[in-house]
Enzyme design. Sequence first.
Site, PDB file in Angstrom:
ATOM      1  N   CYS A 193      17.712   4.624  16.846  1.00  0.00           N
ATOM      2  CA  CYS A 193      16.617   5.586  16.643  1.00  0.00           C
ATOM      3  C   CYS A 193      17.136   6.904  16.063  1.00  0.00           C
ATOM      4  O   CYS A 193      18.068   7.512  16.609  1.00  0.00           O
ATOM      5  CB  CYS A 193      15.925   5.842  17.974  1.00  0.00           C
ATOM      6  SG  CYS A 193      14.596   7.046  17.826  1.00  0.00           S
ATOM      7  N   CYS A 230      10.647   1.865  17.922  1.00  0.00           N
ATOM      8  CA  CYS A 230      10.078   2.271  19.222  1.00  0.00           C
ATOM      9  C   CYS A 230       8.965   1.280  19.591  1.00  0.00           C
ATOM     10  O   CYS A 230       7.826   1.636  19.828  1.00  0.00           O
ATOM     11  CB  CYS A 230       9.553   3.701  19.134  1.00  0.00           C
ATOM     12  SG  CYS A 230       9.356   4.442  20.759  1.00  0.00           S
ATOM     13  N   GLU A 269      -5.628   0.607   5.538  1.00  0.00           N
ATOM     14  CA  GLU A 269      -5.767   1.150   6.897  1.00  0.00           C
ATOM     15  C   GLU A 269      -6.827   0.388   7.693  1.00  0.00           C
ATOM     16  O   GLU A 269      -6.676   0.155   8.880  1.00  0.00           O
ATOM     17  CB  GLU A 269      -6.104   2.650   6.856  1.00  0.00           C
ATOM     18  CG  GLU A 269      -4.936   3.520   6.419  1.00  0.00           C
ATOM     19  CD  GLU A 269      -3.729   3.408   7.349  1.00  0.00           C
ATOM     20  OE1 GLU A 269      -3.915   3.068   8.532  1.00  0.00           O
ATOM     21  OE2 GLU A 269      -2.599   3.632   6.884  1.00  0.00           O
ATOM     22  N   TYR A 314      -8.371   8.226  13.500  1.00  0.00           N
ATOM     23  CA  TYR A 314      -7.062   7.784  13.046  1.00  0.00           C
ATOM     24  C   TYR A 314      -7.086   7.431  11.548  1.00  0.00           C
ATOM     25  O   TYR A 314      -6.244   7.892  10.765  1.00  0.00           O
ATOM     26  CB  TYR A 314      -6.594   6.562  13.857  1.00  0.00           C
ATOM     27  CG  TYR A 314      -5.396   5.914  13.234  1.00  0.00           C
ATOM     28  CD1 TYR A 314      -4.124   6.404  13.484  1.00  0.00           C
ATOM     29  CD2 TYR A 314      -5.527   4.847  12.334  1.00  0.00           C
ATOM     30  CE1 TYR A 314      -3.013   5.853  12.874  1.00  0.00           C
ATOM     31  CE2 TYR A 314      -4.434   4.290  11.726  1.00  0.00           C
ATOM     32  CZ  TYR A 314      -3.176   4.795  11.996  1.00  0.00           C
ATOM     33  OH  TYR A 314      -2.084   4.255  11.377  1.00  0.00           O
ATOM     34  N   TRP A 373       0.822  -1.215   0.000  1.00  0.00           N
ATOM     35  CA  TRP A 373       0.000   0.000   0.000  1.00  0.00           C
ATOM     36  C   TRP A 373       0.855   1.264   0.000  1.00  0.00           C
ATOM     37  O   TRP A 373       0.333   2.373  -0.033  1.00  0.00           O
ATOM     38  CB  TRP A 373      -0.950   0.002   1.190  1.00  0.00           C
ATOM     39  CG  TRP A 373      -0.322  -0.442   2.468  1.00  0.00           C
ATOM     40  CD1 TRP A 373       0.335   0.339   3.361  1.00  0.00           C
ATOM     41  CD2 TRP A 373      -0.270  -1.779   2.981  1.00  0.00           C
ATOM     42  NE1 TRP A 373       0.792  -0.424   4.400  1.00  0.00           N
ATOM     43  CE2 TRP A 373       0.433  -1.729   4.203  1.00  0.00           C
ATOM     44  CE3 TRP A 373      -0.751  -3.018   2.526  1.00  0.00           C
ATOM     45  CZ2 TRP A 373       0.670  -2.859   4.978  1.00  0.00           C
ATOM     46  CZ3 TRP A 373      -0.511  -4.135   3.305  1.00  0.00           C
ATOM     47  CH2 TRP A 373       0.179  -4.055   4.508  1.00  0.00           C
ATOM     48  N   ARG A 374       2.180   1.098   0.064  1.00  0.00           N
ATOM     49  CA  ARG A 374       3.033   2.290  -0.028  1.00  0.00           C
ATOM     50  C   ARG A 374       3.429   2.561  -1.468  1.00  0.00           C
ATOM     51  O   ARG A 374       4.148   3.519  -1.744  1.00  0.00           O
ATOM     52  CB  ARG A 374       4.292   2.105   0.825  1.00  0.00           C
ATOM     53  CG  ARG A 374       3.974   2.201   2.294  1.00  0.00           C
ATOM     54  CD  ARG A 374       5.216   2.320   3.126  1.00  0.00           C
ATOM     55  NE  ARG A 374       4.851   2.529   4.520  1.00  0.00           N
ATOM     56  CZ  ARG A 374       5.585   2.150   5.547  1.00  0.00           C
ATOM     57  NH1 ARG A 374       6.757   1.567   5.337  1.00  0.00           N
ATOM     58  NH2 ARG A 374       5.187   2.374   6.775  1.00  0.00           N
ATOM     59  N   ASP A 379      -2.740   6.856  17.003  1.00  0.00           N
ATOM     60  CA  ASP A 379      -3.304   5.580  17.459  1.00  0.00           C
ATOM     61  C   ASP A 379      -2.403   5.083  18.593  1.00  0.00           C
ATOM     62  O   ASP A 379      -1.481   5.798  19.014  1.00  0.00           O
ATOM     63  CB  ASP A 379      -3.411   4.561  16.308  1.00  0.00           C
ATOM     64  CG  ASP A 379      -2.046   4.127  15.810  1.00  0.00           C
ATOM     65  OD1 ASP A 379      -1.029   4.767  16.174  1.00  0.00           O
ATOM     66  OD2 ASP A 379      -1.972   3.134  15.065  1.00  0.00           O
ATOM     67  N   TYR A 428     -12.011  -9.341  13.728  1.00  0.00           N
ATOM     68  CA  TYR A 428     -12.724  -8.056  13.825  1.00  0.00           C
ATOM     69  C   TYR A 428     -13.589  -7.837  12.580  1.00  0.00           C
ATOM     70  O   TYR A 428     -13.362  -6.933  11.787  1.00  0.00           O
ATOM     71  CB  TYR A 428     -11.747  -6.900  14.016  1.00  0.00           C
ATOM     72  CG  TYR A 428     -10.927  -7.030  15.276  1.00  0.00           C
ATOM     73  CD1 TYR A 428     -11.459  -6.660  16.504  1.00  0.00           C
ATOM     74  CD2 TYR A 428      -9.644  -7.567  15.250  1.00  0.00           C
ATOM     75  CE1 TYR A 428     -10.726  -6.800  17.672  1.00  0.00           C
ATOM     76  CE2 TYR A 428      -8.905  -7.717  16.423  1.00  0.00           C
ATOM     77  CZ  TYR A 428      -9.458  -7.323  17.621  1.00  0.00           C
ATOM     78  OH  TYR A 428      -8.730  -7.461  18.770  1.00  0.00           O
TER      79      TYR A 428
HETATM   80  S1  SF4 Z   1      14.903   6.952  21.631  1.00  0.00           S
HETATM   81 FE1  SF4 Z   1      13.580   6.504  19.902  1.00  0.00          FE
HETATM   82  S2  SF4 Z   1      13.198   4.288  20.052  1.00  0.00           S
HETATM   83 FE2  SF4 Z   1      14.002   4.980  22.035  1.00  0.00          FE
HETATM   84  S3  SF4 Z   1      12.183   5.401  23.239  1.00  0.00           S
HETATM   85 FE3  SF4 Z   1      12.823   7.322  22.314  1.00  0.00          FE
HETATM   86  S4  SF4 Z   1      11.631   7.472  20.441  1.00  0.00           S
HETATM   87 FE4  SF4 Z   1      11.528   5.365  21.113  1.00  0.00          FE
END
Ligand code: SF4
Length: 375
Positions: A205, A195, A40, A123, A27-28, A141, A85
């Site tokens: 990150c 994350c 979605e 959302y 879908w991208r 979300d 669902y």
């Molecule tokens: S540093 Fe990045 S991966 Fe780590 S908690 Fe924060 S936003 Fe999330």
Amino acid sequence: MFNRRELATFRNQLLGWFRQFQRDLPWRRTKDPYRIWLSEIMLQQTRVAAVIPYYERFLQRFPDVRSLATAPQDEVLRLWSGLGYYSRARNLPKAAQQIISKHKGQFPTHLEDVLALPGVGNYTAAAILSIAFDKRQAVLDGNVARVLARLGGIRGDLRESQRWQKLQKNADGLLEPKSPGDWNQAMMELGATLCIPKSPQCLLCPVAKFCEGRKLGIAESLPEKWKKRATVEVTLAAAVFTDGKGQTVLLPPPQSTREKASTDHVPTLVSKMWHFPTLAVAGEPGRDLIAFLRKQLPEEQNHNWELVPARKVRHAVTYRAIILFPFLIEVKILPRVSGAKQVALTDIFSLPVSNLTRKVASAALTTAALARAKR
Ligand code: SF4
């Protein structure tokens, strides 16, 4: 959350990372709002890997909004079968019909019109509008909320209305106005790949230096746990009739009612789809099932059914932990039940049935095979 310069750097870093490392998802590769809407809806509460084959099969059969608007509900449910669902699948043709009747077949581009489509909440509307039409709508979300809570070091139950509003304000403030679609997907991608709920990958990150949760050493413990509804055990029994040709009886999808479903409400537990004769039991499952069948099938009063217990089935529906006792009942002629259909037991896996019904069919097939081997 940030001053102007920090905000610019934050946006650049997250968008740069997303554009370089994003997963290649079907879908991208499109800006078609129909396809984005479908993805979605499918992705709600469902993992990406599980969605991909369903998404592709669904589009082969219903490539556009017109084909979906005229689709028989049974066929939509059949293609959805296994994804869970099911109200999502029931809403899709209704929304498609609304797009045809109110918007001449064009996907609406105003927020109120998108929100008026059955099955579309804040959302989903923000995701479709930003990705397909580059509208400045920030998504929020559970996934994005977790990222925002960690970035801002926000404690407490994120579902509390005021806290959720604060998160929405943060999401709106961070949104990159020139690329809202990419921005929203970047936030989702960060939540889905780095994350993540347990053990966030902070070393990889792209925005780690902006993360308050990380600085405070509390990232992994955010969001703080909210009280989950206690799990309730529900015991069911189901009858799997089979005749000499391997045919069985399925009851039709139960009618919707406005009543609030009780914990052991069978129509809810079978996702309001085709199902075996099933009841909630409090006593001995086989005995309760016989009493139930005699009541439901008055013409069959004189039959002396032999119930062969199959493997116990375990299944979860929201907070309910279901234990279901399936019984195989071999008969010469299948009982006639108004609205029911007779199908081959082996065909159940390609019908619009819930995962619970599939598990019952699978247990019954194993028992039937063992019984045949013994003869
Ligand atoms: S540093 Fe990045 S991966 Fe780590 S908690 Fe924060 S936003 Fe999330």
